[in-house]
Design an enzyme around this catalytic site. Structure first.
Site, mmCIF file in Angstrom:
data_model
loop_
_atom_site.group_PDB
_atom_site.id
_atom_site.type_symbol
_atom_site.label_atom_id
_atom_site.label_comp_id
_atom_site.label_asym_id
_atom_site.label_seq_id
_atom_site.Cartn_x
_atom_site.Cartn_y
_atom_site.Cartn_z
ATOM 1 N N GLU A 81 0.815 -1.208 0.000
ATOM 2 C CA GLU A 81 0.000 0.000 0.000
ATOM 3 C C GLU A 81 0.856 1.270 0.000
ATOM 4 O O GLU A 81 0.572 2.213 -0.713
ATOM 5 C CB GLU A 81 -0.923 -0.013 1.221
ATOM 6 C CG GLU A 81 -2.068 0.970 1.097
ATOM 7 C CD GLU A 81 -2.988 0.908 2.319
ATOM 8 O OE1 GLU A 81 -4.024 1.555 2.279
ATOM 9 O OE2 GLU A 81 -2.635 0.223 3.296
ATOM 10 N N ASP A 82 1.886 1.260 0.858
ATOM 11 C CA ASP A 82 2.568 2.521 1.135
ATOM 12 C C ASP A 82 3.923 2.695 0.457
ATOM 13 O O ASP A 82 4.532 3.745 0.571
ATOM 14 C CB ASP A 82 2.800 2.655 2.656
ATOM 15 C CG ASP A 82 1.490 2.719 3.415
ATOM 16 O OD1 ASP A 82 0.454 2.939 2.760
ATOM 17 O OD2 ASP A 82 1.501 2.536 4.640
#
Ligand code: MN
Length: 729
Positions: A81-82
């Site tokens: 996600e990051d």
């Protein structure tokens, strides 16, 4: 120099090795290096380097006792996600299993709890992931647990949202999976955000009592420990105060303050065998008196989430109850870590209890292999929800029904119109009987028709939910209204006639109004309809009418009686001095409680057989008499000015004279009354405490003027504090 994070990861690896010697240390360290590089430069809300978070999550996963891949996925869980480090990279470096776990956690993380959405919508998605791999849920729980521990760094609104989501979704899931340790921590951390004041109140309350609790628990520990030593049973005893949220719930459910909740202490005895669990129970019941009905044997009958233990609540010192849980080491691990404990025992340490308890996990995983990711829906196994089933509408919406529910229940859960027009059902694409029991994952289609004449009467007996039952009854009530009214009225009329109350009822609107009010109907038609469809029984209605009719009849008889004898005594009118509204020459007497005299505002009360009793309007008995039954017996009366001119009329009235205790005050009062030419019937004095006294007098006066005069003169006597008339309040 080693950084604090390096120390943390070293410690994590040590713990993991201790939990499971077969753990792949190299792989875990590699995953850490990757995560560290990927999150390089990122900071958490509290300013710490971001990597602290995944490492902390991995620590929790280690404590749960999960495998190498889960620990790696924990370290890498925020990468997709990051960071730039995506699915492909993870798969290449750590294999498909780790990549899928991280992917699963990421997808769960994208779900947001919102109030617009139904809450179980999110639950459903979590189940989907669970069907794929239960470890995803466990990692997600670890992720949420660490986030919850650091809730305080979030902006306030976000804190609340996250805490609510944790309380409503994550904690219940931890519970269903039997992971009580995580469940309690999630609940306590959420409560701290959601009701900080309530939380603080309990924390402070517990602090205040902490030395007391400690002493109480230590004593119990010693006693039990000594007893078990004698019996030569190996054991570990731990004693604790219960979790804050469980105390909170108790306080609110029972409307009590923390000081009024007694069983907040709990003792746990861990032994080496099931036989010894029962032995310990025997010894404990020897030591302390058990509270009947509080013994629970979750060993022979485990909870749906696999929990096993013996529970009993006993009375300790000073009558304070406390709970004792008795279990084996294995049961304890299970109780703390639930399904996660499965991985620990998977290596063949224990093949009996856990095998059975976790049969459902195997089913889950097996079903998953059969169908692959292609059709999640059919792979869902939610056997752990013993009391609920989750079914799907053809559109894919999830509907949560109680176990045993039928397609009819589902139809009415969707909408009453769907239920009322239902003609059949398809389960998983096939026509099925409408009384089939729904199973988890069933796709249920309700077949409806506009031609249908509504539900069948025996559906009421088939359906499982009260909602459906009520809606079906509602339909019959509404659809057959005309018929019901007609039938109900006929029945009532017949019964009224048989009981000679027909006229009494229909002639008196009051009685009709009373009945409607009593059964909360707004019209007579509603009453008839209710009788017609069996909503109320005719006996009930008739009894109520009978009471009312009798009351009216009796009242009428009273009035008739009053009127009759007075008709002959025309002359007596002038002697009473009072006119009663609507009744000529009736028997009148002056109430002794307030002794009215001409000039007072007065009111009459139709007594039971003794004429009309005259009271002052300000008499306490008038004010206090508000009962429905007596209401109609109050009647308007006036002083008869004509007859009062006749000076012979003297009226008795009572006075209360409060005084200081002084010798001679009574004789001063007597002298004054004699000088005023007042006839005195009664004169008595009573000593009250503290140097005060009370004189009671009953005197004859012509009216309020003379009385006021006397009162004023009495007040001037030395030692007289106040003069009032009796029954004044
Ligand atoms: Mn995270």
């Amino acid at each position: 120099m080693t950084s604090p994070i390096q120390t943390k990861i070293d410690f994590l690896v040590e713990r993991a090795k201790k939990q499971n010697p077969n753990i792949n240390e190299k792989k875990i360290r590699a995953a850490y290096e990757c995560a560290n590089a990927a999150h390089e430069g990122q900071k958490r809300k509290n300013g710490e380097p971001y990597i602290i978070h995944p490492v902390s999550v991995a620590e929790i996963i280690v404590e749960m006792g999960l495998d190498t891949d889960s620990i790696c996925a924990g370290l890498l869980h925020d990468c997709i996600e990051d960071t730039e480090f995506g699915y492909k990279e993870i798969e290449n470096k750590f294999g498909t299993s780790v990549a899928e776990l991280v992917d699963g956690v990421t997808r769960l993380g994208m779900l947001r709890y919102s109030k617009e959405q139904e809450q179980f919508e999110d639950l459903r998605k979590m189940f989907l992931a669970m069907a794929k791999d239960i470890r995803v849920i466990l990692i997600k729980l670890a992720d949420r647990l660490h986030n919850a521990r650091t809730f305080q760094f979030l902006p306030e609104r976000k804190q609340r949202d996250k805490a609510l989501e944790t309380m409503e979704i994550y904690a219940p899931i931890a519970h269903r999976l039997g992971m009580s340790r995580i469940k309690w921590e999630l609940e306590d951390l959420s409560l701290k955000c959601l009701d900080p004041i309530g939380y603080q109140e309990i924390v402070e309350g517990l602090e205040k009592q902490s030395s007391q609790h400690e002493e109480f628990l230590n004593h119990i520990k010693e006693c039990i420990s000594e007893k078990l030593k004698e019996a030569e049973i190996e054991n570990t005893i731990s004693a604790r105060v219960k979790h804050i949220y469980s105390i909170y719930r108790k306080m609110y459910a029972q409307h009590k303050t923390i000081n009024e909740i007694y069983d907040i202490c709990a003792v746990r005895v861990i032994v080496d065998s099931v036989t010894n669990c029962y032995n310990v129970l025997g010894y404990v019941h020897d030591l302390y008196k058990p509270i009947p009905g509080r013994f629970k044997d979750y060993i022979s009958t485990p909870k749906p989430n696999g929990y096993q233990s013996l529970h009993t609540t006993v009375i300790g010192r000073e009558g304070i109850p406390f709970e004792i849980q008795i279990r084996t080491e294995e049961m304890h691990k299970m109780a703390e870590f639930g399904v996660a404990a499965h991985w620990k025992y998977k290596q063949g340490l224990d093949k009996t209890g856990n095998e059975q308890a976790f049969a459902w996990i195997r089913q889950l995983l097996e079903a998953q292999q059969d169908t692959e990711a292609e059709d999640f829906i059919k792979a869902i196994k939610v056997d752990l929800f013993a009391d609920e089933v989750f079914v799907f509408t053809p559109k894919g919406d999830v509907v949560n029904m109680p176990a045993g529910a039928t397609p009819i229940d589902l139809a009415y859960a969707i909408h009453s119109a769907v239920g009322n027009r239902m003609v059949g059902a398809k389960i998983n694409g096939r026509i099925a009987p409408i009384d089939s029991q729904l199973k988890n994952g069933d796709i249920v289609e309700i077949l409806t028709s506009k031609e249908t004449r509504g539900p069948s009467r025996n559906w009421v007996k088939i359906v499982k939910t009260t909602e459906a039952r009520n809606k079906i009854k509602q339909w019959f009530k509404k659809e057959c209204r005309e018929e019901n009214i007609e039938q109900g009225k006929a029945e009532l009329d017949r019964e009224l006639k048989a009981n000679l109350m027909y006229n009494g009822f229909y002639d008196n609107e009051e009685i009709q109004k009373n009945i409607l009010q009593k059964f909360t109907f707004s019209s007579m038609d509603e009453l008839y309809a209710a009788i017609g469809y069996g909503g109320i029984t005719i006996t009930k209605v008739l009894n109520k009418i009978k009471d009312d009719v009798m009351k009216v009849r009796k009242a009428q008889e009273k009035i008739d009686k009053l009127e009759q004898p007075q008709a002959d005594k025309k002359k007596s009118k002038s002697e009473t001095g009072v006119v009663v509204e609507g009744i000529d020459n009736c028997l009148v007497k002056f109430a002794r409680c307030c002794t009215p005299i001409p000039g007072d505002d007065i009111i009459g009360f139709v007594t039971r057989g003794y004429g009309v009793s005259i009271h002052r309007k300000d008499c306490v008995n008038v004010k206090n008499n508000n009962s429905k039954d007596e209401e109609n017996r109050w009647i308007r009366v006036w002083w008869d000015e004509e007859s009062l001119d006749n000076k012979k009329n003297r009226f008795s009235t009572g006075l209360q004279i409060s005084t200081k205790s002084r010798i001679g005050v009574l004789s001063d009062v007597a002298v004054l009354l004699a000088q005023a030419h007042v006839n005195v019937h009664e004169l008595s004095a009573k000593d009250l405490n503290d140097g005060f006294g009370m004189i009671t007098a009953v005197v004859d006066v012509s009216g309020i003027g003379q009385l006021d005069n006397i009162i004023n003169r009495l007040k001037k006597i030395k030692g007289v504090l106040d003069v009032t008339r009796t029954a004044e309040n």
